[in-house]
Write a protein that holds these residues in place. Sequence first.
Motif, mmCIF file in Angstrom:
data_model
loop_
_atom_site.group_PDB
_atom_site.id
_atom_site.type_symbol
_atom_site.label_atom_id
_atom_site.label_comp_id
_atom_site.label_asym_id
_atom_site.label_seq_id
_atom_site.Cartn_x
_atom_site.Cartn_y
_atom_site.Cartn_z
ATOM 1 N N ALA A 119 0.870 -1.170 0.000
ATOM 2 C CA ALA A 119 0.000 0.000 0.000
ATOM 3 C C ALA A 119 0.911 1.225 0.000
ATOM 4 O O ALA A 119 2.120 1.104 0.186
ATOM 5 C CB ALA A 119 -0.910 0.003 1.220
ATOM 6 N N ASN A 120 0.337 2.400 -0.183
ATOM 7 C CA ASN A 120 1.126 3.617 -0.187
ATOM 8 C C ASN A 120 1.809 3.798 1.165
ATOM 9 O O ASN A 120 1.153 3.925 2.185
ATOM 10 C CB ASN A 120 0.227 4.819 -0.490
ATOM 11 C CG ASN A 120 1.031 6.075 -0.709
ATOM 12 O OD1 ASN A 120 2.206 6.026 -1.057
ATOM 13 N ND2 ASN A 120 0.394 7.216 -0.490
ATOM 14 N N GLY A 121 3.134 3.772 1.179
ATOM 15 C CA GLY A 121 3.899 3.964 2.395
ATOM 16 C C GLY A 121 4.067 2.726 3.264
ATOM 17 O O GLY A 121 4.610 2.818 4.362
ATOM 18 N N ILE A 122 3.640 1.559 2.793
ATOM 19 C CA ILE A 122 3.788 0.325 3.555
ATOM 20 C C ILE A 122 4.413 -0.736 2.655
ATOM 21 O O ILE A 122 3.963 -0.946 1.530
ATOM 22 C CB ILE A 122 2.434 -0.179 4.092
ATOM 23 C CG1 ILE A 122 1.831 0.865 5.032
ATOM 24 C CG2 ILE A 122 2.603 -1.526 4.810
ATOM 25 C CD1 ILE A 122 0.442 0.533 5.512
ATOM 26 N N ALA A 123 5.449 -1.390 3.180
ATOM 27 C CA ALA A 123 6.132 -2.435 2.408
ATOM 28 C C ALA A 123 6.316 -3.677 3.267
ATOM 29 O O ALA A 123 6.480 -3.583 4.484
ATOM 30 C CB ALA A 123 7.496 -1.931 1.931
ATOM 31 N N ILE A 124 6.266 -4.827 2.612
ATOM 32 C CA ILE A 124 6.611 -6.076 3.275
ATOM 33 C C ILE A 124 7.939 -6.552 2.709
ATOM 34 O O ILE A 124 8.323 -6.179 1.597
ATOM 35 C CB ILE A 124 5.533 -7.166 3.107
ATOM 36 C CG1 ILE A 124 5.330 -7.516 1.633
ATOM 37 C CG2 ILE A 124 4.236 -6.754 3.771
ATOM 38 C CD1 ILE A 124 4.469 -8.741 1.405
#
Length: 184
Positions: A43-48
Motif C-alpha cells: 500500500a502507499n507507504g507500507i512495504a513487506i
Amino acid sequence: MPRWTPLLVGVTALWAASTAQAGSFDLNLGNNAIELNLAAPVANGIAIGAGVLHSEYREDATMLHGQIMGVERNRRMDIGVGARWTQFNTDYGNGGGLGLGGYGYVYLPNAPAVSVGGYGFFTPSVATSGKLDDSFLAGARMRYDFTPTVDGYVGYRRMTADFDDQRSSRTLDNSVHVGVNLRF
C-alpha cells in the motif's frame, strides 16, 4: 546443498507472490556471510519484505526474517520503521522472535547520488520463542546510486543473539560487506 538453500527458496517464493506493483532485490557478500533481502510495497507507504542471512563468522548461523515497515523515500531521505520476525538456526540454538527497528539514510546535498545511514532491530526476551532469549542487529552503509534503479554499497553489520544454555550473547555475524540493490 547448503542448509540455508531451502530458506532462500522460501524467501524467493514469498517475494514473487508479493510483487504486484514494484519491489527491490538486495544482495550483499562479505568474507564470511551472504545476505539476500526482497521487498515489495503493499500500500502507499507500507512495504513487506523477507530475507535470509547466512554467516560462518564463528559458527554456522542462518537467520530468516519477514517484516512489515512504514516507508518513505524521496530525494533527501530513505527511511523505514516497523516490525520484523527473525527465525534463527544456529550452532548455539534455534528460535525466533519479534523485534522492532528500522533504517534511515540521508542523501548528501553536495553529492546527491551518495547516501549514508544505517539500520537496527532489537528483539526482547518477552517476544521470543524456542531457545532464543533476545537478539540485536545493527549496521551502517554508504550507498551510491548508479542509476535511478540500481545502487551499490559498502557496509558493516553486527548481529548478536542470546540463547538458553549459553552464558552470554553470541556474535553471529560481524562483517564488512559489499552489495547491490535493484529497484523495479
